[in-house]
Design a protein around this motif. Sequence first.
Motif, PDB file in Angstrom:
ATOM      1  N   PRO A  91       0.825  -1.217   0.000  1.00 40.26           N
ATOM      2  CA  PRO A  91       0.000   0.000   0.000  1.00 40.26           C
ATOM      3  C   PRO A  91       0.859   1.266   0.000  1.00 40.26           C
ATOM      4  N   VAL A  92       0.299   2.357  -0.532  1.00 44.35           N
ATOM      5  CA  VAL A  92       0.955   3.662  -0.520  1.00 44.35           C
ATOM      6  C   VAL A  92       0.081   4.648   0.244  1.00 44.35           C
ATOM      7  N   ALA A  93       0.669   5.752   0.680  1.00 48.48           N
ATOM      8  CA  ALA A  93      -0.021   6.707   1.546  1.00 48.48           C
ATOM      9  C   ALA A  93      -0.823   7.758   0.789  1.00 48.48           C
ATOM     10  N   THR A  94      -0.520   7.983  -0.491  1.00 56.29           N
ATOM     11  CA  THR A  94      -1.218   9.025  -1.254  1.00 56.29           C
ATOM     12  C   THR A  94      -1.732   8.445  -2.572  1.00 56.29           C
ATOM     13  N   PRO A  95      -2.857   8.981  -3.081  1.00 53.58           N
ATOM     14  CA  PRO A  95      -3.420   8.454  -4.325  1.00 53.58           C
ATOM     15  C   PRO A  95      -2.546   8.693  -5.556  1.00 53.58           C
ATOM     16  N   LEU A  96      -1.890   9.836  -5.613  1.00 53.74           N
ATOM     17  CA  LEU A  96      -0.993  10.167  -6.727  1.00 53.74           C
ATOM     18  C   LEU A  96       0.337  10.625  -6.173  1.00 53.74           C
ATOM     19  N   SER A  97       1.353  10.506  -6.985  1.00 58.82           N
ATOM     20  CA  SER A  97       2.649  11.054  -6.623  1.00 58.82           C
ATOM     21  C   SER A  97       2.507  12.577  -6.564  1.00 58.82           C
ATOM     22  N   PRO A  98       3.060  13.246  -5.559  1.00 64.01           N
ATOM     23  CA  PRO A  98       2.788  14.675  -5.344  1.00 64.01           C
ATOM     24  C   PRO A  98       3.157  15.608  -6.497  1.00 64.01           C
ATOM     25  N   TYR A  99       4.220  15.316  -7.222  1.00 60.97           N
ATOM     26  CA  TYR A  99       4.675  16.252  -8.250  1.00 60.97           C
ATOM     27  C   TYR A  99       4.488  15.718  -9.661  1.00 60.97           C
ATOM     28  N   GLU A 100       3.672  14.694  -9.815  1.00 58.93           N
ATOM     29  CA  GLU A 100       3.475  14.090 -11.122  1.00 58.93           C
ATOM     30  C   GLU A 100       2.443  14.867 -11.931  1.00 58.93           C
ATOM     31  N   SER A 101       2.793  15.174 -13.164  1.00 57.98           N
ATOM     32  CA  SER A 101       1.875  15.794 -14.116  1.00 57.98           C
ATOM     33  C   SER A 101       1.745  14.859 -15.305  1.00 57.98           C
ATOM     34  N   PHE A 102       0.534  14.720 -15.798  1.00 59.39           N
ATOM     35  CA  PHE A 102       0.286  13.786 -16.887  1.00 59.39           C
ATOM     36  C   PHE A 102       0.213  14.506 -18.220  1.00 59.39           C
ATOM     37  N   SER A 103       0.635  13.800 -19.259  1.00 61.32           N
ATOM     38  CA  SER A 103       0.599  14.323 -20.608  1.00 61.32           C
ATOM     39  C   SER A 103       0.090  13.230 -21.533  1.00 61.32           C
ATOM     40  N   ALA A 104      -0.472  13.632 -22.665  1.00 62.74           N
ATOM     41  CA  ALA A 104      -0.955  12.668 -23.649  1.00 62.74           C
ATOM     42  C   ALA A 104       0.198  12.027 -24.410  1.00 62.74           C
ATOM     43  N   ASN A 105       1.384  12.597 -24.296  1.00 64.68           N
ATOM     44  CA  ASN A 105       2.562  12.048 -24.986  1.00 64.68           C
ATOM     45  C   ASN A 105       3.154  10.904 -24.181  1.00 64.68           C
ATOM     46  N   GLY A 106       3.639   9.902 -24.876  1.00 69.38           N
ATOM     47  CA  GLY A 106       4.276   8.776 -24.214  1.00 69.38           C
ATOM     48  C   GLY A 106       3.994   7.489 -24.956  1.00 69.38           C
ATOM     49  N   VAL A 107       4.525   6.402 -24.424  1.00 72.13           N
ATOM     50  CA  VAL A 107       4.339   5.082 -25.026  1.00 72.13           C
ATOM     51  C   VAL A 107       2.929   4.592 -24.731  1.00 72.13           C
ATOM     52  N   ALA A 108       2.197   4.256 -25.771  1.00 69.76           N
ATOM     53  CA  ALA A 108       0.808   3.820 -25.618  1.00 69.76           C
ATOM     54  C   ALA A 108       0.729   2.517 -24.826  1.00 69.76           C
ATOM     55  N   HIS A 109      -0.289   2.419 -23.996  1.00 71.13           N
ATOM     56  CA  HIS A 109      -0.518   1.197 -23.232  1.00 71.13           C
ATOM     57  C   HIS A 109      -1.045   0.122 -24.179  1.00 71.13           C
ATOM     58  N   PRO A 110      -0.538  -1.115 -24.083  1.00 74.91           N
ATOM     59  CA  PRO A 110      -0.947  -2.151 -25.039  1.00 74.91           C
ATOM     60  C   PRO A 110      -2.396  -2.606 -24.894  1.00 74.91           C
ATOM     61  N   ASP A 111      -3.024  -2.378 -23.732  1.00 75.21           N
ATOM     62  CA  ASP A 111      -4.406  -2.817 -23.512  1.00 75.21           C
ATOM     63  C   ASP A 111      -5.251  -1.657 -22.980  1.00 75.21           C
ATOM     64  N   PRO A 112      -5.701  -0.740 -23.863  1.00 74.54           N
ATOM     65  CA  PRO A 112      -6.478   0.400 -23.387  1.00 74.54           C
ATOM     66  C   PRO A 112      -7.820   0.006 -22.776  1.00 74.54           C
ATOM     67  N   ILE A 113      -8.356  -1.149 -23.148  1.00 70.02           N
ATOM     68  CA  ILE A 113      -9.635  -1.594 -22.571  1.00 70.02           C
ATOM     69  C   ILE A 113      -9.464  -1.893 -21.082  1.00 70.02           C
ATOM     70  N   LEU A 114      -8.351  -2.484 -20.700  1.00 68.22           N
ATOM     71  CA  LEU A 114      -8.067  -2.739 -19.286  1.00 68.22           C
ATOM     72  C   LEU A 114      -7.967  -1.416 -18.529  1.00 68.22           C
ATOM     73  N   TYR A 115      -7.270  -0.439 -19.109  1.00 62.89           N
ATOM     74  CA  TYR A 115      -7.138   0.879 -18.482  1.00 62.89           C
ATOM     75  C   TYR A 115      -8.521   1.497 -18.266  1.00 62.89           C
ATOM     76  N   ARG A 116      -9.349   1.495 -19.298  1.00 60.94           N
ATOM     77  CA  ARG A 116     -10.692   2.081 -19.199  1.00 60.94           C
ATOM     78  C   ARG A 116     -11.542   1.358 -18.157  1.00 60.94           C
ATOM     79  N   SER A 117     -11.418   0.055 -18.103  1.00 60.72           N
ATOM     80  CA  SER A 117     -12.182  -0.731 -17.135  1.00 60.72           C
ATOM     81  C   SER A 117     -11.774  -0.390 -15.705  1.00 60.72           C
ATOM     82  N   LEU A 118     -10.483  -0.292 -15.458  1.00 60.51           N
ATOM     83  CA  LEU A 118     -10.002   0.040 -14.111  1.00 60.51           C
ATOM     84  C   LEU A 118     -10.401   1.458 -13.710  1.00 60.51           C
TER      85      LEU A 118
END
Length: 164
Positions: free
Chosen positions: A6-33
């Motif tokens: 377990p971790v103490a926080t839901p997100l890493s404190p200084y993390e920012s997300f971007s649409a750029n990056g390596v695509a996840h191989p199973d987007p249906i799993l991501y959407r389901s979660l």
Amino acid sequence: MYDSKPVATPLSPYESFSANGVAHPDPILYRSLVGALQYLTITRPDLSYAVNQLSQFLHHPTLDHFQAVKRLLRYVKGTISFGLTYTRPHPPSVVGYSDADWARCLDTPCSTYGYSIFLGGNLVSWSAKKQPTVSRSSCESEYRAMANTVAELVWVLLNCRKPL
């Protein structure tokens, strides 16, 4: 994820997300979660901001986004007993809190805001959303967040069964 630490926080404190990056191989799993986590926000307001951030990439999730979903699942595992409790308010009062992160989104210059409304110390309304318009300053972003919070406060006050 049953054996994960377990971790103490839901997100890493200084993390920012971007649409750029390596695509996840199973987007249906991501959407389901992420969909299951959205369902959890009904009784777990502490997840609202993190789920809001991860929901913005349902169309094209990356490996970084999936890592953040796994971190959020680890947080849920460590806080499985968390939830909402309600007690009789003494004295009855309505209090609202709001906050905004000005232009944190890396893909658009939009801000994200959130609010929490308490009725007699009991959390009755909460939200975390991306602002639909671009703010030119942090002050303007905070003002828009406060205006949305006041609108929700008025709605709560008008819909209370007993006058405060």
